[in-house]
Design a protein around this motif. Structure first.
Motif, PDB file in Angstrom:
ATOM      1  N   GLN A 193       0.829  -1.215   0.000  1.00  0.00           N
ATOM      2  CA  GLN A 193       0.000   0.000   0.000  1.00  0.00           C
ATOM      3  C   GLN A 193       0.859   1.260   0.000  1.00  0.00           C
ATOM      4  O   GLN A 193       0.526   2.254  -0.663  1.00  0.00           O
ATOM      5  CB  GLN A 193      -0.930  -0.006   1.220  1.00  0.00           C
ATOM      6  CG  GLN A 193      -2.009  -1.070   1.177  1.00  0.00           C
ATOM      7  CD  GLN A 193      -2.954  -0.876   0.005  1.00  0.00           C
ATOM      8  OE1 GLN A 193      -3.260   0.251  -0.383  1.00  0.00           O
ATOM      9  NE2 GLN A 193      -3.405  -1.966  -0.585  1.00  0.00           N
ATOM     10  N   GLN A 194       1.970   1.241   0.744  1.00  0.00           N
ATOM     11  CA  GLN A 194       2.864   2.397   0.745  1.00  0.00           C
ATOM     12  C   GLN A 194       3.470   2.632  -0.634  1.00  0.00           C
ATOM     13  O   GLN A 194       3.546   3.767  -1.110  1.00  0.00           O
ATOM     14  CB  GLN A 194       3.970   2.181   1.779  1.00  0.00           C
ATOM     15  CG  GLN A 194       3.488   2.281   3.224  1.00  0.00           C
ATOM     16  CD  GLN A 194       4.592   1.979   4.218  1.00  0.00           C
ATOM     17  OE1 GLN A 194       5.578   1.332   3.889  1.00  0.00           O
ATOM     18  NE2 GLN A 194       4.416   2.425   5.449  1.00  0.00           N
ATOM     19  N   GLU A 195       3.889   1.564  -1.292  1.00  0.00           N
ATOM     20  CA  GLU A 195       4.448   1.695  -2.638  1.00  0.00           C
ATOM     21  C   GLU A 195       3.395   2.209  -3.614  1.00  0.00           C
ATOM     22  O   GLU A 195       3.681   3.041  -4.480  1.00  0.00           O
ATOM     23  CB  GLU A 195       5.001   0.349  -3.104  1.00  0.00           C
ATOM     24  CG  GLU A 195       6.224  -0.113  -2.312  1.00  0.00           C
ATOM     25  CD  GLU A 195       6.697  -1.484  -2.755  1.00  0.00           C
ATOM     26  OE1 GLU A 195       5.967  -2.125  -3.545  1.00  0.00           O
ATOM     27  OE2 GLU A 195       7.786  -1.897  -2.324  1.00  0.00           O
ATOM     28  N   ARG A 196       2.172   1.705  -3.477  1.00  0.00           N
ATOM     29  CA  ARG A 196       1.087   2.159  -4.360  1.00  0.00           C
ATOM     30  C   ARG A 196       0.794   3.639  -4.129  1.00  0.00           C
ATOM     31  O   ARG A 196       0.574   4.399  -5.089  1.00  0.00           O
ATOM     32  CB  ARG A 196      -0.170   1.331  -4.097  1.00  0.00           C
ATOM     33  CG  ARG A 196      -1.349   1.681  -4.983  1.00  0.00           C
ATOM     34  CD  ARG A 196      -2.463   0.662  -4.798  1.00  0.00           C
ATOM     35  NE  ARG A 196      -3.603   0.981  -5.633  1.00  0.00           N
ATOM     36  CZ  ARG A 196      -4.628   1.716  -5.247  1.00  0.00           C
ATOM     37  NH1 ARG A 196      -4.658   2.203  -4.013  1.00  0.00           N
ATOM     38  NH2 ARG A 196      -5.632   1.964  -6.066  1.00  0.00           N
ATOM     39  N   TYR A 197       0.794   4.069  -2.870  1.00  0.00           N
ATOM     40  CA  TYR A 197       0.555   5.488  -2.571  1.00  0.00           C
ATOM     41  C   TYR A 197       1.647   6.362  -3.174  1.00  0.00           C
ATOM     42  O   TYR A 197       1.365   7.414  -3.753  1.00  0.00           O
ATOM     43  CB  TYR A 197       0.499   5.686  -1.052  1.00  0.00           C
ATOM     44  CG  TYR A 197       0.548   7.131  -0.630  1.00  0.00           C
ATOM     45  CD1 TYR A 197      -0.574   7.947  -0.751  1.00  0.00           C
ATOM     46  CD2 TYR A 197       1.727   7.691  -0.136  1.00  0.00           C
ATOM     47  CE1 TYR A 197      -0.526   9.277  -0.381  1.00  0.00           C
ATOM     48  CE2 TYR A 197       1.780   9.015   0.238  1.00  0.00           C
ATOM     49  CZ  TYR A 197       0.654   9.806   0.115  1.00  0.00           C
ATOM     50  OH  TYR A 197       0.709  11.119   0.476  1.00  0.00           O
ATOM     51  N   LEU A 198       2.900   5.937  -3.051  1.00  0.00           N
ATOM     52  CA  LEU A 198       3.996   6.719  -3.610  1.00  0.00           C
ATOM     53  C   LEU A 198       3.904   6.795  -5.128  1.00  0.00           C
ATOM     54  O   LEU A 198       4.165   7.852  -5.727  1.00  0.00           O
ATOM     55  CB  LEU A 198       5.335   6.101  -3.189  1.00  0.00           C
ATOM     56  CG  LEU A 198       5.672   6.178  -1.690  1.00  0.00           C
ATOM     57  CD1 LEU A 198       6.965   5.437  -1.399  1.00  0.00           C
ATOM     58  CD2 LEU A 198       5.770   7.630  -1.231  1.00  0.00           C
ATOM     59  N   ARG A 199       3.505   5.700  -5.771  1.00  0.00           N
ATOM     60  CA  ARG A 199       3.343   5.727  -7.225  1.00  0.00           C
ATOM     61  C   ARG A 199       2.240   6.678  -7.640  1.00  0.00           C
ATOM     62  O   ARG A 199       2.392   7.465  -8.586  1.00  0.00           O
ATOM     63  CB  ARG A 199       3.047   4.314  -7.755  1.00  0.00           C
ATOM     64  CG  ARG A 199       4.252   3.396  -7.781  1.00  0.00           C
ATOM     65  CD  ARG A 199       3.979   2.188  -8.658  1.00  0.00           C
ATOM     66  NE  ARG A 199       2.796   1.456  -8.238  1.00  0.00           N
ATOM     67  CZ  ARG A 199       2.807   0.463  -7.364  1.00  0.00           C
ATOM     68  NH1 ARG A 199       3.949   0.077  -6.822  1.00  0.00           N
ATOM     69  NH2 ARG A 199       1.689  -0.157  -7.029  1.00  0.00           N
ATOM     70  N   LEU A 200       1.094   6.624  -6.932  1.00  0.00           N
ATOM     71  CA  LEU A 200      -0.017   7.513  -7.263  1.00  0.00           C
ATOM     72  C   LEU A 200       0.368   8.977  -7.033  1.00  0.00           C
ATOM     73  O   LEU A 200      -0.004   9.854  -7.823  1.00  0.00           O
ATOM     74  CB  LEU A 200      -1.247   7.151  -6.427  1.00  0.00           C
ATOM     75  CG  LEU A 200      -1.925   5.820  -6.759  1.00  0.00           C
ATOM     76  CD1 LEU A 200      -3.051   5.540  -5.781  1.00  0.00           C
ATOM     77  CD2 LEU A 200      -2.468   5.827  -8.181  1.00  0.00           C
ATOM     78  N   ALA A 201       1.079   9.247  -5.950  1.00  0.00           N
ATOM     79  CA  ALA A 201       1.501  10.626  -5.672  1.00  0.00           C
ATOM     80  C   ALA A 201       2.437  11.134  -6.767  1.00  0.00           C
ATOM     81  O   ALA A 201       2.313  12.279  -7.220  1.00  0.00           O
ATOM     82  CB  ALA A 201       2.183  10.696  -4.304  1.00  0.00           C
ATOM     83  N   ALA A 202       3.353  10.270  -7.211  1.00  0.00           N
ATOM     84  CA  ALA A 202       4.277  10.688  -8.273  1.00  0.00           C
ATOM     85  C   ALA A 202       3.527  10.903  -9.590  1.00  0.00           C
ATOM     86  O   ALA A 202       3.785  11.865 -10.319  1.00  0.00           O
ATOM     87  CB  ALA A 202       5.366   9.630  -8.446  1.00  0.00           C
TER      88      ALA A 202
END
Length: 218
Positions: A79-88
């Motif tokens: 979930q953290q990786e997915r959040y960082l991808r969406l933010a980028a």
């Protein structure tokens, strides 16, 4: 042959306490109290098979806990990786749309300026004529031609003039700078003169028309 004992012999043995007494046939007969206690389970001693099953049960519970903890940790990382991808991705989208809007605005401005270049050339020619060899009528006619050319180009781009002479006063697009008496009630709130025309560009008001409004006083 087996020796058979009659009832009288058992009773005699029981009364004398001999080996043929009733105690001799009780469980644990012939053993001391300590020897007999050693064979009995106590409150502190585990039941048969308790050590193995208890160890296996606790080990299984630890394995289940470790499995659940590992799964939750994995999901948290995902979930953290997915959040960082969406933010980028959102940041890139915001920058891209901002850049595209700026480029679109610049292209629209360039197109408008391109339409005004010819009119500016004509204006420059009339601005640098020799007044000694050019009469006033020629200058006036030339300026009128430049004005028409510029207005034609601006109208094609979306500019609209607001000239409300003899129209009813509309406060949304008109600005009253003065009033004058009306000769009849029908002329009340009618624009008599326009000091400055107004401009509207693609439906957006750029400047209201500054006008003189007739007012009926009875």
């Amino acid at each position: 042959m087996k020796k058979r004992h009659n009832k009288n012999e058992f009773d005699a043995a029981a009364s004398e306490g001999g080996p043929d007494s009733a105690d001799a046939f009780a469980p644990g007969a012939g053993r001391s109290d300590d020897e007999y206690d050693e064979g009995l389970p106590t409150a502190d001693s585990p039941a048969p098979g308790a050590d193995a099953s208890g160890a296996e049960g606790s080990s299984g519970a630890l394995d289940v806990d470790d499995g659940l903890g590992g799964g939750l940790q994995k999901r948290l990382v995902e979930q953290q990786e997915r959040y960082l991808r969406l933010a980028a991705e959102y940041d890139n989208y915001r920058k891209r749309t901002t850049r595209e809007r700026g480029e679109q605005t610049a292209r629209a401005q360039a197109d408008l300026v391109k339409q005004l270049i010819d009119g500016l050339d004509d204006l420059a020619r009339f601005a640098h004529v020799d007044p000694a060899t050019t009469d006033a009528a020629t200058l006036v006619k030339g300026v009128e031609m430049v004005e028409k050319k510029l207005l034609k180009s601006l109208n094609a781009a979306g500019l609209e003039l607001i000239d409300p002479t003899n129209q009813s006063f509309d406060p949304t697009v008109h600005e009253a700078v003065a009033t004058e008496p009306a000769l009849s009630p029908e002329d009340d709130h009618v624009v008599s003169r326009v000091y400055q025309v107004g401009y509207r560009f693609n439906g957006q008001l750029l400047r209201p028309a500054r006008v003189v409004v007739k007012q009926w006083n009875g």
